[in-house]
Scaffold this motif. Sequence first.
Motif, PDB file in Angstrom:
ATOM      1  N   CYS A  28       0.803  -1.141  -0.073  1.00 18.26           N
ATOM      2  CA  CYS A  28      -0.126   0.035   0.156  1.00 18.26           C
ATOM      3  C   CYS A  28       0.698   1.286   0.126  1.00 18.26           C
ATOM      4  O   CYS A  28       1.819   1.441   0.838  1.00 18.26           O
ATOM      5  CB  CYS A  28      -0.832  -0.152   1.262  1.00 18.26           C
ATOM      6  SG  CYS A  28      -2.005   1.625   1.513  1.00 18.26           S
ATOM      7  N   CYS A  30       0.052   4.211  -0.041  1.00 15.60           N
ATOM      8  CA  CYS A  30      -0.928   5.612   0.287  1.00 15.60           C
ATOM      9  C   CYS A  30      -0.023   6.452   1.317  1.00 15.60           C
ATOM     10  O   CYS A  30      -0.466   7.828   1.222  1.00 15.60           O
ATOM     11  CB  CYS A  30      -2.389   5.252   0.555  1.00 15.60           C
ATOM     12  SG  CYS A  30      -3.331   4.655  -0.727  1.00 15.60           S
ATOM     13  N   PRO A  44      -2.409   7.942  -2.652  1.00 20.62           N
ATOM     14  CA  PRO A  44      -3.302   7.085  -3.192  1.00 20.62           C
ATOM     15  C   PRO A  44      -3.450   6.897  -4.437  1.00 20.62           C
ATOM     16  O   PRO A  44      -3.834   5.864  -4.869  1.00 20.62           O
ATOM     17  CB  PRO A  44      -4.531   7.792  -2.310  1.00 20.62           C
ATOM     18  CG  PRO A  44      -4.139   8.455  -1.172  1.00 20.62           C
ATOM     19  CD  PRO A  44      -2.724   8.949  -1.679  1.00 20.62           C
ATOM     20  N   GLU A  45      -3.243   7.858  -5.236  1.00 23.16           N
ATOM     21  CA  GLU A  45      -3.356   7.847  -6.913  1.00 23.16           C
ATOM     22  C   GLU A  45      -2.217   6.601  -7.317  1.00 23.16           C
ATOM     23  O   GLU A  45      -2.574   6.237  -8.565  1.00 23.16           O
ATOM     24  CB  GLU A  45      -3.092   9.205  -7.404  1.00 23.16           C
ATOM     25  CG  GLU A  45      -4.221  10.131  -7.181  1.00 23.16           C
ATOM     26  CD  GLU A  45      -4.317  10.704  -5.807  1.00 23.16           C
ATOM     27  OE1 GLU A  45      -5.018  11.044  -4.981  1.00 23.16           O
ATOM     28  OE2 GLU A  45      -2.978  10.769  -5.136  1.00 23.16           O
ATOM     29  N   CYS A  47      -1.614   3.900  -5.652  1.00 24.07           N
ATOM     30  CA  CYS A  47      -1.728   2.807  -5.123  1.00 24.07           C
ATOM     31  C   CYS A  47      -2.556   1.662  -5.949  1.00 24.07           C
ATOM     32  O   CYS A  47      -3.646   2.025  -6.198  1.00 24.07           O
ATOM     33  CB  CYS A  47      -2.224   2.887  -3.715  1.00 24.07           C
ATOM     34  SG  CYS A  47      -2.352   1.559  -2.612  1.00 24.07           S
ATOM     35  N   THR A  50      -5.871   1.171  -4.561  1.00 26.05           N
ATOM     36  CA  THR A  50      -7.125   2.166  -4.766  1.00 26.05           C
ATOM     37  C   THR A  50      -7.893   1.918  -5.938  1.00 26.05           C
ATOM     38  O   THR A  50      -8.907   2.162  -6.307  1.00 26.05           O
ATOM     39  CB  THR A  50      -6.324   3.681  -4.975  1.00 26.05           C
ATOM     40  OG1 THR A  50      -5.490   3.937  -3.748  1.00 26.05           O
ATOM     41  CG2 THR A  50      -7.277   4.882  -5.305  1.00 26.05           C
ATOM     42  N   HIS A  53     -10.895   0.019  -5.716  1.00 28.06           N
ATOM     43  CA  HIS A  53     -12.132   0.395  -4.959  1.00 28.06           C
ATOM     44  C   HIS A  53     -13.390   0.202  -5.760  1.00 28.06           C
ATOM     45  O   HIS A  53     -14.413   0.084  -5.046  1.00 28.06           O
ATOM     46  CB  HIS A  53     -11.775   2.120  -4.538  1.00 28.06           C
ATOM     47  CG  HIS A  53     -10.967   1.960  -3.558  1.00 28.06           C
ATOM     48  ND1 HIS A  53     -10.932   3.273  -2.649  1.00 28.06           N
ATOM     49  CD2 HIS A  53     -10.165   1.323  -2.993  1.00 28.06           C
ATOM     50  CE1 HIS A  53      -9.803   3.175  -1.616  1.00 28.06           C
ATOM     51  NE2 HIS A  53      -9.360   2.122  -2.044  1.00 28.06           N
ATOM     52  N   HIS A 137      -8.521   2.002   2.359  1.00 27.12           N
ATOM     53  CA  HIS A 137      -8.817   0.883   1.495  1.00 27.12           C
ATOM     54  C   HIS A 137     -10.177   0.106   2.148  1.00 27.12           C
ATOM     55  O   HIS A 137     -10.351  -1.113   1.744  1.00 27.12           O
ATOM     56  CB  HIS A 137      -7.958  -0.053   1.042  1.00 27.12           C
ATOM     57  CG  HIS A 137      -6.858   0.678   0.133  1.00 27.12           C
ATOM     58  ND1 HIS A 137      -6.957   1.413  -1.099  1.00 27.12           N
ATOM     59  CD2 HIS A 137      -5.431   0.765   0.435  1.00 27.12           C
ATOM     60  CE1 HIS A 137      -5.846   2.117  -1.266  1.00 27.12           C
ATOM     61  NE2 HIS A 137      -4.941   1.728  -0.367  1.00 27.12           N
TER      62      HIS A 137
END
Length: 195
Positions: A28, A30, A44-45, A47, A50, A53, A137
């Motif tokens: 991860c 993030c 996050p972008e 990961c 992500t 999701h 997440h």
Amino acid sequence: MDELMDLELDPPELGGKGDRVFAASHACVCNPLKKPHYPKDWVPESCAFTSQHSTPDEAQTTGAPCTFGLQFINGGLQVVNPSASVYNLILSALQSPSTVDYSFADQSLLSDIFRGRWVALPYIYNALKTLRWKDVHAPIWRDENVKNVHYILAPKPWTSTQINRDEDTVTHGWFFEMNSQRIVKEKEAGINDGF
């Protein structure tokens, strides 16, 4: 988790040159705690989790492609086909001066050497406890599907009953419950070794 023993990986004869050298879950990337020593592109972008999701059901059985985002593995659980050739590739890479600058030693090394040539496992096999957190997440996390919790960050539940974040109450609670059951069974079997 026994099914991981039947996972199709490259045979040793390929010498670490195939497309399925080993299997692992993504890291991860993030950085939810905004740790200043983490790489700046850990957002996050970038990961892989992500990216799942919008497909949480699929995330239970399939990892995001190993070529997604930063393409970074988490070393907490790996499935390997032992190979002297792969070992030698790793030893050779360790001779590079750039390895001293790796932020996450083994993970950085394996992610570099085998970029795009590993099998991405779904998070359930190496469920970083932070993935369950609301702003990380939670959209993909399903308690009932998790097979292995990776207790990243301190405190570890086997060293302290203190829980620093409310988000960890459930995952640490799983450990406390299982450990209590283990201790009872060991005492019934005459084992009292203090662990």
